[in-house]
Enzyme design. Structure first.
Site, short mmCIF file in Angstrom:
data_model
loop_
_atom_site.label_atom_id
_atom_site.label_comp_id
_atom_site.label_asym_id
_atom_site.label_seq_id
_atom_site.Cartn_x
_atom_site.Cartn_y
_atom_site.Cartn_z
CD GLU A 128 125.80 -12.64 57.45
OE1 GLU A 128 125.51 -11.52 57.86
OE2 GLU A 128 126.06 -12.74 56.23
CG ASN A 130 123.60 -15.30 56.64
OD1 ASN A 130 123.32 -14.68 56.01
ND2 ASN A 130 124.41 -16.14 56.27
CB SER A 135 121.07 -18.93 49.61
OG SER A 135 122.07 -18.02 49.30
CE LYS A 286 125.97 -8.28 58.09
NZ LYS A 286 125.53 -9.09 57.37
CE LYS A 347 130.50 -8.19 59.38
NZ LYS A 347 130.30 -9.58 59.48
CD GLU A 351 121.84 -9.75 56.79
OE1 GLU A 351 122.21 -10.70 56.40
OE2 GLU A 351 121.91 -8.96 57.44
N GLY A 352 123.46 -9.60 51.80
CA GLY A 352 123.39 -9.80 50.69
C GLY A 352 124.65 -9.65 50.05
NE ARG A 431 129.03 -18.23 51.61
CZ ARG A 431 128.79 -16.89 51.82
NH1 ARG A 431 128.39 -15.93 51.23
NH2 ARG A 431 128.89 -16.59 53.44
P1 ADP Z 1 126.23 -10.03 53.83
O1 ADP Z 1 125.00 -10.22 55.14
O2 ADP Z 1 127.08 -9.45 53.59
O3 ADP Z 1 126.60 -11.50 53.84
P2 ADP Z 1 128.83 -10.47 55.97
O4 ADP Z 1 128.43 -10.07 57.95
O5 ADP Z 1 128.38 -11.87 55.71
O6 ADP Z 1 127.68 -9.79 54.95
O7 ADP Z 1 129.97 -10.28 55.12
C1 ADP Z 1 130.42 -10.20 53.45
C2 ADP Z 1 131.67 -10.97 53.72
O8 ADP Z 1 132.79 -10.33 53.80
C3 ADP Z 1 131.38 -12.07 54.50
O9 ADP Z 1 131.25 -13.27 53.82
C4 ADP Z 1 133.11 -12.64 54.68
O10 ADP Z 1 134.35 -12.83 53.24
C5 ADP Z 1 133.69 -10.78 54.69
N1 ADP Z 1 133.71 -10.30 56.02
C6 ADP Z 1 132.67 -10.24 57.17
N2 ADP Z 1 132.87 -10.13 58.49
C7 ADP Z 1 135.08 -10.45 58.58
C8 ADP Z 1 134.94 -10.18 59.38
N3 ADP Z 1 134.61 -10.14 60.75
N4 ADP Z 1 136.79 -10.44 58.91
C9 ADP Z 1 137.00 -10.86 57.73
N5 ADP Z 1 136.04 -10.68 57.03
C10 ADP Z 1 134.39 -10.65 56.98
MG MG Z 2 127.44 -13.48 54.48
#
Ligand code: ADP
Ligand code: MG
Length: 455
Positions: A128, A130, A135, A286, A347, A351-352, A431
């Protein structure tokens, strides 16, 4: 390090504390932030590839943010299905005339490096983008220093990639404040009450004060109650605000009260440079990330070869009603996810951390979700990240096992409608989490702060 390695956790905690790797726990106790004792290994070429994606990606979001008409059109259905997105979009439209010319982006692009496929090919895949409250830039710099010294203490020969993202961010904020042109103007950190990750913010604050820049911290509620507009300037506690840097305001529940909404309105209608401003915040949703994976849409904003370069790192992201071909079958994205739940992540517009749905939970949600709520979600192909052994420390306790790492690239961009004055990468965030944990995020309680070493 081989699997039998037993790190000295007492020494590790001491070293983490003297490097300022601090965080409040869920119980309010002060301690070290969750962290990894061995850096993630990455090939030098792969790191260069990630670095090359940063500037074009920032440029993309800078340009998308200039097109509120595009954002409004693309987010129309999402806004109807999601009150929070609707509130942001309406305010963006109502305050469009007040937007300052100068825009400052401080963002982070998150990626996984994939497991080798059947042909042994490894890919970089974007998780994703941001554009709001990106942060861990402060702690990530401290982590690089920590792992360098810690490696020495362990007799390891890690080639830790040095960095200090807070410095690049502070320089960009300082440049924006200079351009604002009001001598003595302050930088406002918009913060959440009882922030656990406050030390990460304090590192950036210190880097600004080191440059002689006044910093004020305030929550949205205080802004709603006490901030004033004077000849367009945002004024709080008697100080003119040049830059309003958001580390809050990315969750719907933060806008439960009208006074908090007023806080955001006050900033939006002022000439302060908001990081992010509302169009940039909306560009980072998103839904917009999904829309931008469409090749023609992407090319409305970027020329070759930037567009092609970014595309190489995109995973499939689609709306639930889209028709896709998956494992040789043509069906709607929703049906594909119900049929092959292990292949997708669902999703919502949040966020967060902690909101995504996987596996059976995703299937249950999709089978009962009424079609009018489809636009509140996007469906993403599940990325299978490369696995490395890891040693993790949380609250002084060691955990050892297989891990996966998400690498975030920080970028800053300073520009106006036609010009870009500054566009560069300012560092990275790693991370790491146990391989079998779906969600990510350190503050959310799933992940650990880590660094990079060249393989
Ligand atoms: P947020 O805005 O909550 O950070 P993310 O899209 O970053 O949303 O998703 C949170 C976490 O979920 C990511 O840090 C990752 O570990 C996992 N994740 C998100 N998208 C994927 C994906 N397409 N495949 C595998 N893991 C994912
Ligand atoms: Mg994220």
């Amino acid at each position: 390090m081989d699997a039998s390695w037993k790190p000295d956790t007492t020494a590790a905690v001491d070293l983490a504390l003297i490097h300022g790797l601090l965080q409040y726990g869920a119980d309010g106790a002060l301690g070290h932030c969750p962290l990894m004792l061995v850096p993630t290994e990455l090939e030098r070429d792969r790191l260069a590839q990630l670095q090359d994606l940063t500037a074009p990606s920032s440029l993309l979001f800078h340009r998308v943010a200039q097109r509120l008409d595009f954002l409004a059109e693309q987010l129309q259905e999402t806004a109807a299905a999601d009150e929070y997105t609707g509130f942001l979009l309406q305010l963006a439209q109502a305050s469009q005339g007040d937007l300052p010319d100068l825009r400052l982006l401080i963002m982070r692009n998150d990626y996984f490096v994939t497991q080798p496929d059947a042909a042994g090919v490894v890919q970089v895949r974007q998780v994703e983008f941001n554009s709001m409250a990106a942060s861990y830039g402060g702690l990530a710099g401290r982590m690089a220093q920590f792992q360098k010294v810690w490696g020495q203490a362990c007799g390891a020969d890690w080639d830790v990639v040095p960095q200090d993202p807070a410095v690049g961010m502070a320089e960009a904020i300082a440049a924006a404040r200079d351009r604002y042109g009001v001598p003595g103007a302050a930088v406002l950190f918009v913060v959440q009450p009882q922030e656990r990750n406050v030390f990460d913010q304090r590192i950036l604050e210190a880097a600004l004060r080191d440059r002689g820049i006044p910093v004020i911290r305030a929550g949205l509620a205080e802004l709603g109650e006490a901030a004033q507009l004077r000849a367009g300037h945002l004024v709080l506690r008697g100080q003119t605000i040049a830059v309003a840097y958001f580390r809050a305001g990315y969750r719907p529940d933060e806008y439960d009260s009208e006074v908090a909404r007023d806080g955001l309105r006050r900033i939006a209608h002022s000439s302060a440079i908001a990081v992010p401003d509302l169009p940039t915040h909306l560009a980072g949703t998103k839904k917009i990330q999904q829309v931008l994976t469409d090749p023609a849409t992407l090319r409305q904003f970027l020329d070759e070869p930037d567009a092609a370069r970014l595309e190489q790192a995109f995973a499939l992201i689609v709306p639930l009603a889209a028709e896709i071909t998956w494992r040789g079958e043509t069906l709607t994205a929703r049906d594909a996810a119900i049929r092959f739940p292990a292949d997708f992540v669902l999703k919502p517009q949040r966020e967060g951390g902690g909101f995504n749905l996987y596996g059976e939970q995703m299937r249950d949600c999709l089978t009962t979700l009424p079609p009018h709520e489809y636009p509140a979600y996007i469906l993403m192909e599940r990325i299978r990240p490369a696995v490395q052994p890891g040693w993790a420390l949380r609250g002084g306790e060691l955990w050892q096992g297989d891990t996966v790492s998400e690498i975030g690239m920080f970028g800053v961009l300073l520009g106006s409608q036609d010009t870009v004055d500054l566009n560069q990468g300012v560092g990275y965030l790693v991370r790491t989490k146990p391989q079998d944990v779906d969600e990510g995020g350190i503050s959310a309680g799933y992940g650990y702060l880590n660094g990079l070493a060249i393989a």
